[in-house]
Design an enzyme around this catalytic site. Structure first.
Site, short mmCIF file in Angstrom:
data_model
loop_
_atom_site.label_atom_id
_atom_site.label_comp_id
_atom_site.label_asym_id
_atom_site.label_seq_id
_atom_site.Cartn_x
_atom_site.Cartn_y
_atom_site.Cartn_z
N ASP A 139 0.78 -1.25 0.00
CA ASP A 139 0.00 0.00 0.00
C ASP A 139 0.80 1.30 0.00
O ASP A 139 0.24 2.34 -0.26
CB ASP A 139 -0.98 0.00 1.18
CG ASP A 139 -2.25 0.78 0.88
OD1 ASP A 139 -2.51 1.05 -0.32
OD2 ASP A 139 -2.98 1.14 1.82
N HIS A 183 1.97 4.34 6.33
CA HIS A 183 1.80 4.98 5.01
C HIS A 183 0.58 5.92 4.97
O HIS A 183 0.37 6.58 3.95
CB HIS A 183 1.73 3.92 3.91
CG HIS A 183 0.63 2.92 4.10
ND1 HIS A 183 0.78 1.79 4.86
CD2 HIS A 183 -0.64 2.88 3.63
CE1 HIS A 183 -0.36 1.11 4.85
NE2 HIS A 183 -1.23 1.75 4.11
#
Length: 973
Positions: free
Chosen positions: A110, A379
């Site tokens: 991701d 993230h």
């Protein structure tokens, strides 16, 4: 905390509880888990004893597999290598201590783009294979068509095959199950639907639950799944297809998930002759094992990364390099404070084993910051791509952890100096600093393992002060009115401190000849830059020993910089510009937390510039104030440029060679993205260099695209960016991440701040509009010189900017004549330094506190017997990491391997008894770590395979770009 409670309540706790229970109901079922933060919360606060026993059993059977195993799935673009290692080490330590397992595969699906640092780190951590997904859409399409989604990645040019890793790139369907069903308007394969926040629905009916598998639709389900499997099989070289089942926030009701999928898999396997496929539940490890056993020959990818990342022509994910700049700055400050606190505490424990400070309490204080710095590497954390309430949670956790570590460091100073009850040591700036009846003590700790000469700045509230060292000698200092407030003065103190030691300075009000030099201010007339461009320049020189900067008095802007050692002069002008962006989705592409989508070139923000020069014996500060027009009362942007002069007798090489710039930007108007563009006379051909994670440099040639060229030529700078021509290089060093680009020959522009709003429904629903009204104050250091001179300077300077000295304050309420005698005795003690050569960096010196045995067989035996030690942390094991800063061939001297005697290096901490070399996160004995070999097309050159040996006298050889990790044990004192 609120965010975590909400996530646990609505979703995360249910995942682990229901998955573990469901895995026990079918031997064929499997599951992979990545991030430890939520798992640890579940383990500590939700899991029953039965759940815990089941987890142990499932891990042993290989049906539950932890992949990556860090606290979070970290971002790859804007994180520092130290913090990536920290969060991996935190998660791995927990998994090894609790289960005796060590993750061996990655699932980095991701993060928005992939850095070349990551394959190196994952190889060093002992992983056999690496998995990524988000890379440029057009590059992925090309790799997919040519069956090149899998390769052996040599992320580091210097380490090459010694730390290469097999890498699998997810195809165009990415990491989620394809959810379109030809026979239903609901999503497919998500039988539990989609999670609802903040409360689960009372009736258990979630949005968009897939049709349950029945006799009437099972064949259609099977045909849909098989068709997708076959489509994907055509893009890979083996007949093994990884088919991901799940997505974000899935499996909160694992019962309905598995019961439907069981039926589907059975049906396909019963009809395998007809369908031409067989299917099974698998972990990532199962998949990589299957691919590895095919024994194919793979292509090598070199050290090029996959940044930036675009998902379609107008979707360049380059905005997040700068989003929430304040969070990015605090995260990095927290990281450097943690690093300092760890080495400070380690030395205290070694030198004062019976000291009065509670070691367990101290470890808890450090752990609170370890967790906060680890979690913000997510993230959707340091990237600035989260909602404001999640940003606030990260900020609160960082501030709380920093407060704990500051308190710990202050109490260690207090104890080591045998302070009396009526004295105080405190960390934060004290408003009484400057009261005439109190002598103040300033304690400065150098967290780097080099001797440093630098200037620390302290806010005080009177205009005349003297500074003395521990022996009562006068110390060079300068005082002047602060640019920010007339009631506060900046006191600059020149400090010279050995590696990992602290010094104390006495600061007191005075008016004698030993007082700090008072900075002289000259204010120049504000200039209208719109109408003075045509005039020939009227130059004002401002100089230090190393540089002379010229300012054009017609505009009050910078004109040129001369390196006085080489006499190179480069024309340099700087201006603030803004990209205006669209906020209405019906009118074209929009910028948001993730994306940068400018609708035109950047435009200048100011018409008038004010100039003030404050000169002194240590520091000359040039203050430029930028006004939107000639009648504006308040400035919108400012640059404070500082040149440092180093008195005779001090080693001022690093200090003199940096031009420090602090910028003030904000609040911005909405839908503006602020950049500082530095234009030079260097003929760079628009070639830019930026760093990956503060670890290695990437070459960034300017690329022209049909659409969105400006945004797709933005790159992350975590610590370093530079431009150069044949002879001269201009380096920019940063203390937080930014987006950076070269939009013209000789130019480098840095995005400093963003404030956005748009009406995209998804952004509104998730409060992701980045309406950031803050004022940000990032700091940069500029270095100008020859390529060879700057390559010697910029790596050490970048670390000096990241790891500035930690400043603490104390009071002595009465003057004690015996104090100077104590100080003289102690000054010998405070010079007991830990020092490495300038091409090495002592990256970690800490006491992790893990209770696991470093003998793997013994650790597994302890866990199987259920005899894990509860309670007492292990204070005897010291974690040491050393990193070589240079690439092979980068510098004739500094790129050489370095021989380090660990016994000599650490002699101040005690007598070294035993050293064990470990994998990056400490969980493997390096002698027993055997990673899978993957056959490759190219012939192999000889790596430095003998470098992992520790000789009998504790000597190791550290080669270029190596990161070496050790457990060190000392003789009892």
């Amino acid at each position: 905390l609120f965010f975590f409670q909400e996530s646990m309540h609505a979703y995360a706790a249910n995942v682990y509880t229901s998955v573990v229970e469901e895995l026990m109901k079918g031997k064929q079922r499997k599951f992979i888990a990545v991030e430890q933060e939520f798992f640890r919360l579940w383990w500590d606060t939700v899991a029953t004893e039965t759940h815990k026993q089941q987890v142990h059993q499932l891990l042993q059977e290989g049906r539950l597999e932890f992949v990556i195993g860090g606290q979070v799935m970290h971002d790859e673009a804007v994180t520092l290598i130290d913090d990536q290692i920290l969060q991996l080490t935190e998660g791995h330590g927990f998994l090894y201590e609790t289960f005796g397992i060590r993750p061996q595969f990655s699932w980095h699906v991701d993060p928005f783009g992939a850095s070349a640092t990551t394959p190196t780190l994952f190889a060093l951590a002992g992983f056999h294979a690496h998995l990524i997904s988000r890379i440029d859409y057009d590059l992925k399409a090309d790799m997919q068509k040519n069956k090149k989604l899998q390769f052996v990645w040599q992320g580091s040019p210097s380490l090459s095959e010694s730390q290469e890793i097999f890498t699998h790139t997810m195809d165009q369907y990415s990491y989620c199950t394809p959810s379109q069903l030809p026979f239903s308007n609901r999503s497919g394969f998500y039988w539990n639907g989609f999670a609802v926040f903040p409360d689960p629905p009372k009736d258990g009916i979630y949005p968009d639950m897939s049709l349950p598998v029945t006799d009437t639709n099972i064949r259609m389900y099977a045909q849909t799944m098989v068709a997708n499997i076959k489509e994907r099989a055509a893009w890979f070289q083996t007949s093994d297809v990884l088919w991901p089942w799940g997505c974000d926030k899935q499996f909160f009701n694992a019962s309905v998930q598995y019961s439907n999928m069981d039926l589907l898999l059975d049906y396909i396997n019963k009809h395998s002759d007809e369908f031409g496929v067989t299917v099974q539940y698998a972990t990532v490890g199962d998949y990589f094992q299957a691919v590895h056993s095919r024994n194919l020959t793979w292509e090598i990818r070199n050290s090029q990364d996959f940044l930036p990342y675009s998902t379609e022509p107008f979707q360049a994910w380059t905005g997040f390099y700068t989003s929430r700049s304040m969070l990015k700055g605090v995260a990095r400050r927290a990281s450097s404070l943690l690093n300092a606190g760890e080495s400070f505490f380690t030395q205290y424990v070694r030198k004062h084993p019976e000291g009065p400070i509670c070691k367990h309490g101290a470890l808890k204080q450090l752990q609170s910051l370890r967790w906060a710095v680890s979690e913000v590497q997510h993230h959707d954390g340091i990237t600035g791509t989260e909602s404001p309430k999640v940003t606030n949670m990260y900020m609160d956790n960082l501030m709380y952890g920093m407060y704990n570590v500051k308190k710990l460091m202050a109490s260690i100073i207090f104890d080591m100096n045998n302070a009396k009850k009526n004295e105080a040591v405190y960390y934060v700036y004290n408003k009484d600093l400057g009261k005439s009846d109190i002598d103040h003590c300033v304690v400065v700790y150098n967290p780097l393992a080099w001797n440093i000469t630098t200037v620390v700045t302290i806010p005080v509230n009177i205009s005349s002060m003297s500074v003395y060292d521990e022996l009562g000698r006068s110390v060079p200092a300068q005082i002047q009115s602060s640019a920010e407030s007339h009631s506060i003065y900046d006191l600059y103190i020149l400090v010279e401190i050995s590696g990992l030691t602290y010094k104390k300075y006495r600061v007191k009000p005075s008016n004698d000849k030993q007082s700090a030099f008072i900075g002289r201010s000259i204010k120049y007339k504000q200039k209208d830059i719109m109408h003075s461009v045509q005039q020939s320049p009227k130059l004002l020189p401002v100089a230090s020993h190393c540089y002379e900067i010229m300012f054009d008095q017609n505009t009050n802007l910078m004109h040129s910089i001369t390196n006085r050692e080489t006499n190179q002069t480069v024309q340099v002008t700087q201006e603030f510009l803004e990209y205006h962006v669209n906020g209405n989705v019906t009118k074209g592409p929009t910028s948001d937390n993730y994306l940068f989508a400018p609708n035109a070139s950047a435009v200048p923000v100011s018409q008038a510039v004010g100039l003030e020069v404050v000169s002194g014996n240590l520091v000359t500060e040039i203050r430029q104030y930028f006004f939107s027009n000639v009648t504006a009362q308040y400035y919108t942007h400012a640059v404070f440029t500082r040149l440092y002069s180093v008195p005779e007798g001090y080693d001022g090489k690093l200090l003199c060679h940096r031009i420090e710039q602090e910028y003030s930007i904000g609040p911005l108007e909405v839908n503006r993205e602020a950049v500082l563009r530095t234009s030079t006379s260097l003929n760079t051909g628009q070639l830019l260099y930026t760093d990956d994670n503060g670890y290695q440099i990437q070459k960034r040639p300017f690329k022209t695209y049909v659409n969105n060229t400006a945004a797709r030529n933005y790159y992350p700078m975590v610590q370093t960016a530079y431009i150069e021509d044949d002879t001269t290089r201009l380096v920019l060093l940063a203390e937080r991440a930014h987006g950076v680009s070269s939009q013209g020959n000789g130019q480098v522009e840095v995005m400093l701040h963003r404030r956005l709003w748009n009406n995209l429904q998804w952004n509104l629903n998730n409060n992701l509009t980045l309406n950031d009204s803050s004022v940000v104050r990032p700091v940069f250091w500029l270095i100008l010189g020859t390529k060879s001179a700057t390559s010697v300077l910029y790596r050490t300077s970048g670390l000096a900017l990241q790891h500035k000295p930690v400043v603490m304050f104390g009071t002595f309420s009465e003057d004690k004549p015996e104090l100077s005698r104590q100080l003289q005795q102690r000054s010998a003690h405070s010079s007991s330094s830990v020092t490495v050569p300038p091409n090495l960096h002592l990256q970690t010196l800490s006491i992790p506190g893990w209770r696991y045995s470093s003998n793997h067989a013994e650790q597994v035996r302890i866990i199987h017997k259920g005899k894990q030690k509860q309670g007492d942390a292990d204070f005897s094991r010291v974690l040491l990491r050393i990193r070589h800063l240079y690439e092979v061939g980068e510098d004739p001297v500094l790129s050489q391997p370095v021989v380090v005697n660990l016994k000599c290096l650490l002699k101040e901490l005690g007598s070294v008894k035993l050293v064990e070399e470990r994998s990056l996160t400490g969980t493997w004995d390096l002698n027993t770590l055997k990673r899978w070999k993957w056959k490759t097309v190219q012939n192999r050159s000889k790596g430095f395979s003998d470098s992992t040996k520790i000789s009998d006298n504790f000597t190791v050889t550290v080669h270029p770009k190596e990161i070496r990790t050790f457990f060190v044990y000392f003789q009892d004192q």
